[in-house]
Scaffold this motif. Structure first.
Motif, mmCIF file in Angstrom:
data_model
loop_
_atom_site.group_PDB
_atom_site.id
_atom_site.type_symbol
_atom_site.label_atom_id
_atom_site.label_comp_id
_atom_site.label_asym_id
_atom_site.label_seq_id
_atom_site.Cartn_x
_atom_site.Cartn_y
_atom_site.Cartn_z
ATOM 1 N N SER A 158 -2.813 9.450 -3.432
ATOM 2 C CA SER A 158 -2.787 9.547 -4.889
ATOM 3 C C SER A 158 -1.596 8.786 -5.464
ATOM 4 C CB SER A 158 -2.843 10.994 -5.379
ATOM 5 O OG SER A 158 -1.879 11.762 -4.731
ATOM 6 N N TYR A 159 -0.499 8.746 -4.722
ATOM 7 C CA TYR A 159 0.652 7.934 -5.168
ATOM 8 C C TYR A 159 0.230 6.469 -5.277
ATOM 9 C CZ TYR A 159 5.364 6.074 -5.601
ATOM 10 O OH TYR A 159 6.489 5.434 -6.066
ATOM 11 N N PHE A 160 -0.435 6.005 -4.233
ATOM 12 C CA PHE A 160 -0.868 4.600 -4.237
ATOM 13 C C PHE A 160 -1.821 4.322 -5.395
ATOM 14 C CE2 PHE A 160 -4.329 1.672 -3.214
ATOM 15 C CZ PHE A 160 -3.625 0.481 -3.176
ATOM 16 N N GLU A 161 -2.824 5.195 -5.533
ATOM 17 C CA GLU A 161 -3.838 4.934 -6.567
ATOM 18 C C GLU A 161 -3.237 4.902 -7.958
ATOM 19 O OE1 GLU A 161 -8.165 5.918 -6.708
ATOM 20 O OE2 GLU A 161 -7.479 7.446 -5.301
ATOM 21 N N GLU A 162 -2.287 5.799 -8.190
ATOM 22 C CA GLU A 162 -1.655 5.848 -9.502
ATOM 23 C C GLU A 162 -0.868 4.553 -9.744
ATOM 24 O OE1 GLU A 162 0.170 9.702 -9.997
ATOM 25 O OE2 GLU A 162 1.151 9.000 -11.836
ATOM 26 N N THR A 163 -0.168 4.104 -8.696
ATOM 27 C CA THR A 163 0.653 2.900 -8.841
ATOM 28 C C THR A 163 -0.221 1.650 -8.983
ATOM 29 O OG1 THR A 163 2.211 3.979 -7.344
ATOM 30 C CG2 THR A 163 2.661 1.692 -7.877
ATOM 31 N N ALA A 164 -1.326 1.617 -8.256
ATOM 32 C CA ALA A 164 -2.167 0.413 -8.231
ATOM 33 C C ALA A 164 -3.008 0.247 -9.490
ATOM 34 C CB ALA A 164 -3.081 0.442 -7.007
ATOM 35 N N GLN A 165 -3.078 1.316 -10.299
ATOM 36 C CA GLN A 165 -3.883 1.258 -11.520
ATOM 37 C C GLN A 165 -3.509 0.058 -12.387
ATOM 38 O OE1 GLN A 165 -7.040 2.348 -12.236
ATOM 39 N NE2 GLN A 165 -6.121 4.019 -11.078
ATOM 40 N N GLY A 166 -4.434 -0.895 -12.553
ATOM 41 C CA GLY A 166 -4.174 -2.065 -13.395
ATOM 42 C C GLY A 166 -3.236 -3.087 -12.766
ATOM 43 N N ARG A 167 -2.957 -2.942 -11.454
ATOM 44 C CA ARG A 167 -2.061 -3.889 -10.779
ATOM 45 C C ARG A 167 -2.755 -4.468 -9.545
ATOM 46 N NH1 ARG A 167 1.566 0.489 -12.162
ATOM 47 N NH2 ARG A 167 2.724 -0.216 -13.983
ATOM 48 N N ASP A 168 -2.121 -5.430 -8.928
ATOM 49 C CA ASP A 168 -2.678 -6.028 -7.721
ATOM 50 C C ASP A 168 -2.604 -5.020 -6.560
ATOM 51 O OD1 ASP A 168 -3.590 -8.480 -6.217
ATOM 52 O OD2 ASP A 168 -1.792 -7.942 -5.085
ATOM 53 N N GLY A 169 -3.763 -4.723 -5.975
ATOM 54 C CA GLY A 169 -3.831 -3.690 -4.949
ATOM 55 C C GLY A 169 -3.038 -4.026 -3.706
ATOM 56 N N LYS A 170 -3.197 -5.247 -3.242
ATOM 57 C CA LYS A 170 -2.533 -5.668 -2.002
ATOM 58 C C LYS A 170 -1.004 -5.631 -2.174
ATOM 59 C CE LYS A 170 -2.221 -7.290 2.058
ATOM 60 N NZ LYS A 170 -2.205 -6.220 3.026
ATOM 61 N N MET A 171 -0.555 -6.122 -3.336
ATOM 62 C CA MET A 171 0.883 -6.154 -3.601
ATOM 63 C C MET A 171 1.421 -4.721 -3.719
ATOM 64 S SD MET A 171 2.620 -8.345 -6.565
ATOM 65 C CE MET A 171 4.308 -8.187 -7.077
ATOM 66 N N THR A 172 0.669 -3.870 -4.381
ATOM 67 C CA THR A 172 1.079 -2.470 -4.520
ATOM 68 C C THR A 172 1.147 -1.817 -3.133
ATOM 69 O OG1 THR A 172 -0.018 -2.387 -6.668
ATOM 70 C CG2 THR A 172 0.557 -0.287 -5.660
ATOM 71 N N ALA A 173 0.134 -2.097 -2.302
ATOM 72 C CA ALA A 173 0.119 -1.521 -0.953
ATOM 73 C C ALA A 173 1.367 -1.941 -0.181
ATOM 74 C CB ALA A 173 -1.140 -1.950 -0.212
ATOM 75 N N ASN A 174 1.727 -3.232 -0.284
ATOM 76 C CA ASN A 174 2.918 -3.709 0.414
ATOM 77 C C ASN A 174 4.164 -2.972 -0.042
ATOM 78 O OD1 ASN A 174 1.659 -5.539 2.016
ATOM 79 N ND2 ASN A 174 1.921 -7.250 0.590
ATOM 80 N N TRP A 175 4.279 -2.788 -1.356
ATOM 81 C CA TRP A 175 5.474 -2.114 -1.867
ATOM 82 C C TRP A 175 5.516 -0.653 -1.469
ATOM 83 C CZ3 TRP A 175 10.078 -3.288 -3.995
ATOM 84 C CH2 TRP A 175 10.319 -4.653 -4.192
ATOM 85 N N VAL A 176 4.370 0.003 -1.503
ATOM 86 C CA VAL A 176 4.350 1.419 -1.142
ATOM 87 C C VAL A 176 4.644 1.580 0.351
ATOM 88 C CG1 VAL A 176 2.914 3.490 -0.952
ATOM 89 C CG2 VAL A 176 2.787 2.084 -3.017
ATOM 90 N N ILE A 177 3.970 0.778 1.180
ATOM 91 C CA ILE A 177 4.112 0.959 2.633
ATOM 92 C C ILE A 177 5.467 0.441 3.131
ATOM 93 C CG2 ILE A 177 3.197 0.307 4.890
ATOM 94 C CD1 ILE A 177 0.408 0.229 3.589
ATOM 95 N N ASN A 178 5.784 -0.799 2.776
ATOM 96 C CA ASN A 178 6.991 -1.399 3.367
ATOM 97 C C ASN A 178 8.283 -0.910 2.722
ATOM 98 O OD1 ASN A 178 5.320 -2.857 5.060
ATOM 99 N ND2 ASN A 178 5.156 -4.543 3.593
ATOM 100 N N GLU A 179 8.340 -0.964 1.401
ATOM 101 C CA GLU A 179 9.602 -0.594 0.746
ATOM 102 C C GLU A 179 9.739 0.913 0.588
ATOM 103 O OE1 GLU A 179 11.754 -2.930 0.548
ATOM 104 O OE2 GLU A 179 10.187 -4.335 1.172
ATOM 105 N N LEU A 180 8.777 1.521 -0.098
ATOM 106 C CA LEU A 180 8.928 2.951 -0.410
ATOM 107 C C LEU A 180 8.899 3.830 0.846
ATOM 108 C CD1 LEU A 180 9.267 5.113 -2.583
ATOM 109 C CD2 LEU A 180 6.782 5.304 -2.661
#
Ligand code: ADP
Ligand code: MG
Length: 503
Positions: A356-378
């Motif tokens: 749900s964190y990912f989905e909320e963040t990815a809303q209206g944004r690039d999914g792949k880029m959001t995934a990278n930020w959530v997985i790698n950085e966060l």
């Protein structure tokens, strides 16, 4: 020590063994129902209470006490069955499994041997390398947990804590479709993930809310497939059951050592005896605990204190309608809708908080880029602090803000990492951080050009070398980035440096 290495996903070549072997594994998982009250009493199930604080008269088997079924627990079993795509039995019944043990005041456990509430289902087990196996679920039955004997508090006495007595368990019995230690761990992990999505069991193995009996046998290559096709496994190798495992790591180790033990026996001309064994992680061996009991040893009979459990299809349908999206479906949707890789989608659907964190963040944004930020950085940063995603100081809105700043070219990916760290430690808004700290990317080519000219003028030797070898242009790019505090738009710098060196 024999060395076990995979030959194919199924056949195992054992150094020192005379022939190849396959492993056959079936698991009986005990999952504690997430319920505030016990299966047949209103006593609390709270973990960690004072010994014997959560005991109703019926739990301690006081004379004349009668069990009353907890509807909520029944609902959770049905919910679990539906989550495992299993058939729900509208008519089921409770039996007494008789045995004597100090932590079992009734002298029997109420269980469902002959008519379980849930029938055949399945669990898709993915191995992460593109291979997967569909592990059959034979049945799920409801039963009572036993109490706990404590032998290590006093040199002369044993104590009994009945807090756990009568707590509702779902026993989830798999088909012998699991073919190795890694698959066993993956099966358990997947089962736990599904139960957590459903909210029917917290899956906490340390507190014993989820534990497994692991049945292991060996057979010659190809034998399993043969019996699988016939649906009758009774002529496969004799199995041993390793009791009460509550660690993924130990389960894998136990399977390895048990398989090696059986191979040594069979290749030495002996026969495996069907029995219940215990795993000793220190000695890395399994030890015989008792010979195998048959159903008749327990003198099972229908519990006369309880009527058959009859539920209605309409109620099952109601429960079905409230099932959440489950891991397989969610993962497929993440791959489809957000363009994620199989791996990223698995990581992000591992638990509900992450997804749900990912989905909320990815809303209206690039999914792949959001995934990278959530997985790698966060996730990386949270791991460093041993924090859970639910305690993340960076909310989806804040992380989204950072991603927006990159997407609009306001900051480079590199500066974004600095902004992330500031936001993570202070909770400050990323746009405000960029503004206040003057981190905005320089896209003004005039300013970048001036910096490039300066570096070129100051380093005539490097310029001469770079004209011969274009690969050395990178050095100039680095210098310009340094001179601009990393704020220059890297693409613009690259283009300008290349152009200037050609002049
Ligand atoms: P029992 O009634 O003797 O307990 P079950 O048929 O209920 O036996 O099986 C108990 C568990 O043992 C199940 O999880 C099943 O998958 C597993 N099992 C059955 N046969 C084998 C085998 N040959 N090797 C490994 N596990 C097995
Ligand atoms: Mg059994």
């Amino acid at each position: 020590m024999l060395d076990l290495t995979y030959d194919t996903p199924k056949v195992r070549t054992i150094a020192g063994a005379k022939q190849d072997w396959e492993l056959v594994i079936g698991m009986e998982v005990h999952a504690q129902v997430s319920s505030n009250a016990k299966l047949f009493s209103a006593a609390s199930t709270k973990f960690g209470a004072e010994p014997n604080a959560n005991v109703a008269f019926v739990d301690s088997a006081m004379p004349g006490m009668l069990p009353t079924i907890n509807e909520f627990c029944v609902e959770q079993a049905v919910r679990t069955g539906l989550g495992l795509k299993a058939e729900i039995n509208l008519w089921s019944a409770f039996d007494r499994k008789n045995y004597f043990y100090p932590d079992l005041p009734q002298g029997y456990q109420i269980s469902q041997l002959y008519h379980p509430i849930v029938g055949e289902g399945e669990v898709l087990v993915e191995m992460g390398d593109g291979t997967a196996r569909l592990v059959g679920v034979e049945r799920i039955h409801l039963e009572q947990d036993a109490g706990k004997s404590i032998h290590d508090m006093d040199p002369n006495m044993s104590f009994v804590d009945l807090n756990r007595t009568g707590v509702a368990l779902m026993e989830i019995v798999s088909r012998p479709d699991i073919r190795g230690p890694e698959e066993a761990a993956a099966y358990l992990a997947k089962l736990r993930q599904i139960l957590r999505y459903l909210g029917t069991c917290n899956g906490d193995m340390q507190s014993g809310a989820m534990r497994a009996d692991v049945n292991v046998s060996i057979c010659a290559p190809g034998q399993y497939e043969k019996y699988k096709a016939s649906g009758d496994f009774s002529h496969l190798g004799t199995r041993c059951e390793i009791k009460n495992m509550n660690s993924m790591r130990f389960i894998q180790q136990a399977i390895e050592v048990e398989a090696k033990r059986q191979i040594a026996i069979v290749e030495g001309g002996g026969e495996v005896v069907q029995e219940t064994r215990l795993f000793d992680p220190d000695k890395q061996e399994t030890r015989s605990m008792r010979s195998k009991e048959e159903a008749h040893d327990y003198r099972y009979f229908p519990d006369p204190d309880l009527l058959p459990l009859v539920i209605e299809q309409a109620w099952v349908d109601e429960i079905q309608a409230t099932l959440p999206e489950l891991p397989d479906a969610k993962k497929a949707r993440f791959i489809n809708d957000f363009g994620l890789s199989d791996y990223d989608a698995s990581v992000l659907t591992a638990d509900l908080d992450s997804s749900s964190y990912f989905e909320e963040t990815a809303q209206g944004r690039d999914g792949k880029m959001t995934a990278n930020w959530v997985i790698n950085e966060l996730f990386g940063r949270l791991k460093k602090d041993e924090k859970d995603i639910s305690d993340s100081p960076v909310t989806p809105a804040l992380l989204g803000g950072i991603i927006d700043l990159i997407a609009s070219d306001a900051i480079s990916g590199k500066i974004a990492k600095d902004v992330f760290e500031i936001t993570y430690t202070t909770g400050r808004d990323p746009a405000e951080v960029v503004e206040t700290e003057g981190l905005k990317q320089v896209t003004d080519t005039g300013a970048i050009e001036a910096a490039v000219d300066e570096i070129i003028a100051a380093n005539p030797d490097q310029v001469a070398k770079a004209k011969e070898n274009p690969k050395l242009a990178g050095w100039f790019v680095g210098q310009v980035m340094k001179a601009t505090g990393g704020k220059a738009n890297p693409k613009a710098v690259n283009q300008l440096v290349a152009a200037k060196l050609k002049e």
